[in-house]
Write a protein that holds these residues in place. Sequence first.
Motif, PDB file in Angstrom:
ATOM      1  N   VAL A  29       0.736  -1.353   0.025  1.00  0.00           N
ATOM      2  CA  VAL A  29      -0.022  -0.185  -0.132  1.00  0.00           C
ATOM      3  C   VAL A  29       0.941   1.080   0.089  1.00  0.00           C
ATOM      4  CG1 VAL A  29      -2.018  -1.046   1.166  1.00  0.00           C
ATOM      5  CG2 VAL A  29      -0.035  -0.057   2.610  1.00  0.00           C
ATOM      6  N   TYR A  30       2.117   0.953   0.103  1.00  0.00           N
ATOM      7  CA  TYR A  30       2.950   2.226   0.290  1.00  0.00           C
ATOM      8  C   TYR A  30       3.521   2.423  -0.924  1.00  0.00           C
ATOM      9  CZ  TYR A  30       2.858   1.480   5.185  1.00  0.00           C
ATOM     10  OH  TYR A  30       2.418   1.270   6.462  1.00  0.00           O
ATOM     11  N   ASP A  31       3.130   1.540  -2.092  1.00  0.00           N
ATOM     12  CA  ASP A  31       3.713   1.625  -3.480  1.00  0.00           C
ATOM     13  C   ASP A  31       5.063   1.375  -3.547  1.00  0.00           C
ATOM     14  OD1 ASP A  31       3.129   1.841  -5.986  1.00  0.00           O
ATOM     15  OD2 ASP A  31       3.914   4.193  -6.370  1.00  0.00           O
ATOM     16  N   THR A  32       5.573   0.548  -2.664  1.00  0.00           N
ATOM     17  CA  THR A  32       6.765  -0.132  -2.547  1.00  0.00           C
ATOM     18  C   THR A  32       6.751  -1.496  -2.990  1.00  0.00           C
ATOM     19  OG1 THR A  32       6.728  -0.451  -0.290  1.00  0.00           O
ATOM     20  CG2 THR A  32       7.733   1.469  -1.066  1.00  0.00           C
ATOM     21  N   GLU A  33       7.825  -2.285  -3.355  1.00  0.00           N
ATOM     22  CA  GLU A  33       7.964  -3.499  -3.631  1.00  0.00           C
ATOM     23  C   GLU A  33       8.598  -4.632  -2.665  1.00  0.00           C
ATOM     24  OE1 GLU A  33      10.178  -5.428  -7.301  1.00  0.00           O
ATOM     25  OE2 GLU A  33       8.125  -5.494  -8.052  1.00  0.00           O
ATOM     26  N   GLU A  34       7.831  -5.678  -2.265  1.00  0.00           N
ATOM     27  CA  GLU A  34       8.404  -6.668  -1.128  1.00  0.00           C
ATOM     28  C   GLU A  34       8.359  -7.807  -1.653  1.00  0.00           C
ATOM     29  OE1 GLU A  34       6.226  -5.571   2.278  1.00  0.00           O
ATOM     30  OE2 GLU A  34       4.995  -7.304   2.307  1.00  0.00           O
ATOM     31  N   SER A  35       9.083  -8.597  -1.111  1.00  0.00           N
ATOM     32  CA  SER A  35       8.963 -10.227  -1.401  1.00  0.00           C
ATOM     33  C   SER A  35       8.630 -11.009  -0.204  1.00  0.00           C
ATOM     34  CB  SER A  35      10.506 -10.671  -1.621  1.00  0.00           C
ATOM     35  OG  SER A  35      10.399 -12.096  -1.718  1.00  0.00           O
ATOM     36  N   ARG A  36       7.533 -11.711  -0.685  1.00  0.00           N
ATOM     37  CA  ARG A  36       6.477 -12.573   0.238  1.00  0.00           C
ATOM     38  C   ARG A  36       6.950 -14.050  -0.038  1.00  0.00           C
ATOM     39  NH1 ARG A  36       1.358  -9.328  -0.141  1.00  0.00           N
ATOM     40  NH2 ARG A  36       1.866  -7.233   1.241  1.00  0.00           N
ATOM     41  N   ASN A  37       6.930 -14.841   0.980  1.00  0.00           N
ATOM     42  CA  ASN A  37       7.100 -16.320   0.950  1.00  0.00           C
ATOM     43  C   ASN A  37       5.926 -16.875   0.974  1.00  0.00           C
ATOM     44  OD1 ASN A  37       9.826 -15.812   0.616  1.00  0.00           O
ATOM     45  ND2 ASN A  37      10.692 -16.979   2.238  1.00  0.00           N
ATOM     46  N   ILE A  38       5.276 -17.767   0.115  1.00  0.00           N
ATOM     47  CA  ILE A  38       4.201 -18.155   0.322  1.00  0.00           C
ATOM     48  C   ILE A  38       4.016 -20.005   0.286  1.00  0.00           C
ATOM     49  CG2 ILE A  38       1.878 -18.352  -0.975  1.00  0.00           C
ATOM     50  CD1 ILE A  38       2.789 -15.733  -2.306  1.00  0.00           C
ATOM     51  N   ALA A  39       3.241 -20.172   1.180  1.00  0.00           N
ATOM     52  CA  ALA A  39       3.040 -21.736   1.278  1.00  0.00           C
ATOM     53  C   ALA A  39       2.321 -22.242   0.054  1.00  0.00           C
ATOM     54  CB  ALA A  39       2.465 -21.943   2.790  1.00  0.00           C
ATOM     55  N   GLN A  40       2.628 -23.121  -0.409  1.00  0.00           N
ATOM     56  CA  GLN A  40       2.159 -23.699  -1.812  1.00  0.00           C
ATOM     57  C   GLN A  40       1.867 -25.159  -1.715  1.00  0.00           C
ATOM     58  OE1 GLN A  40       4.562 -23.984  -5.777  1.00  0.00           O
ATOM     59  NE2 GLN A  40       2.987 -22.160  -6.249  1.00  0.00           N
ATOM     60  N   LEU A  41       0.895 -25.677  -2.037  1.00  0.00           N
ATOM     61  CA  LEU A  41       0.665 -27.294  -2.252  1.00  0.00           C
ATOM     62  C   LEU A  41       0.234 -27.570  -3.602  1.00  0.00           C
ATOM     63  CD1 LEU A  41       0.387 -29.920  -0.519  1.00  0.00           C
ATOM     64  CD2 LEU A  41      -2.109 -29.393  -0.312  1.00  0.00           C
ATOM     65  N   VAL A  42       0.788 -28.546  -4.283  1.00  0.00           N
ATOM     66  CA  VAL A  42       0.424 -28.996  -5.578  1.00  0.00           C
ATOM     67  C   VAL A  42      -0.163 -30.441  -5.711  1.00  0.00           C
ATOM     68  CG1 VAL A  42       1.091 -29.462  -8.122  1.00  0.00           C
ATOM     69  CG2 VAL A  42       1.881 -27.387  -6.807  1.00  0.00           C
TER      70      VAL A  42
END
Length: 200
Positions: free
Chosen positions: A184-197
């Motif tokens: 929301v600050y118009d900045t970019e950040e990296s997020r780690n997301i849990a993923q199941l395939v």
Amino acid sequence: MKKLFLIPFFTLISAFALIPATAYSHPHVIVTYDVSFLLNEHGVHGIKMNWDMDEMFSASLIDSFDENKDGKFDANEIKVIENEAFSNLQNYHYMTYSYLNDKPNKFFPAEKFHASINDGVVRYTFTLPVKVNAEKSKKTLEVSVYDESNFMSFSFTDSIEVETNNNPAFTHSSNVKKKKVKTVYDTEESRNIAQLVFNK
């Protein structure tokens, strides 16, 4: 029962939501979490999480809810915590975002809430019920937890568990997906997301 910190955090979190996100230059509560995908013979039926609170907020919770000061939460104390310092987060979808094949995926109100104390750190454990059936084609279920207002900061441990029931008859694999997003600050950040395939 003292609630000096808990009232503005949980009970009145809606009031904070009305303040522009830029008001929070730093988080007030830091939460470390992990994710477990719960499987049965049909597919995925739940997303289980552990939230470990930071030391300062843990101390506030312990001071407010460990009424008999025995260093642990009994069943009655846990029920009070759930009612007064957790259930309101349903209004904010538990700060949890779930996607199925890149589309928002519905989950239901939290179940099996538990609160515990370990070395001065309070842990919330709960399950978000979902219903995602396995099919022949692969499905990808993703889960991340964050608060765009920055009132709360969530840190994923990158720990993913897959809990099966009677060895479900479909294949599955889990991994941590790294994704860059705009805040929301118009900045970019990296997020780690849990993923199941998974698929049949």
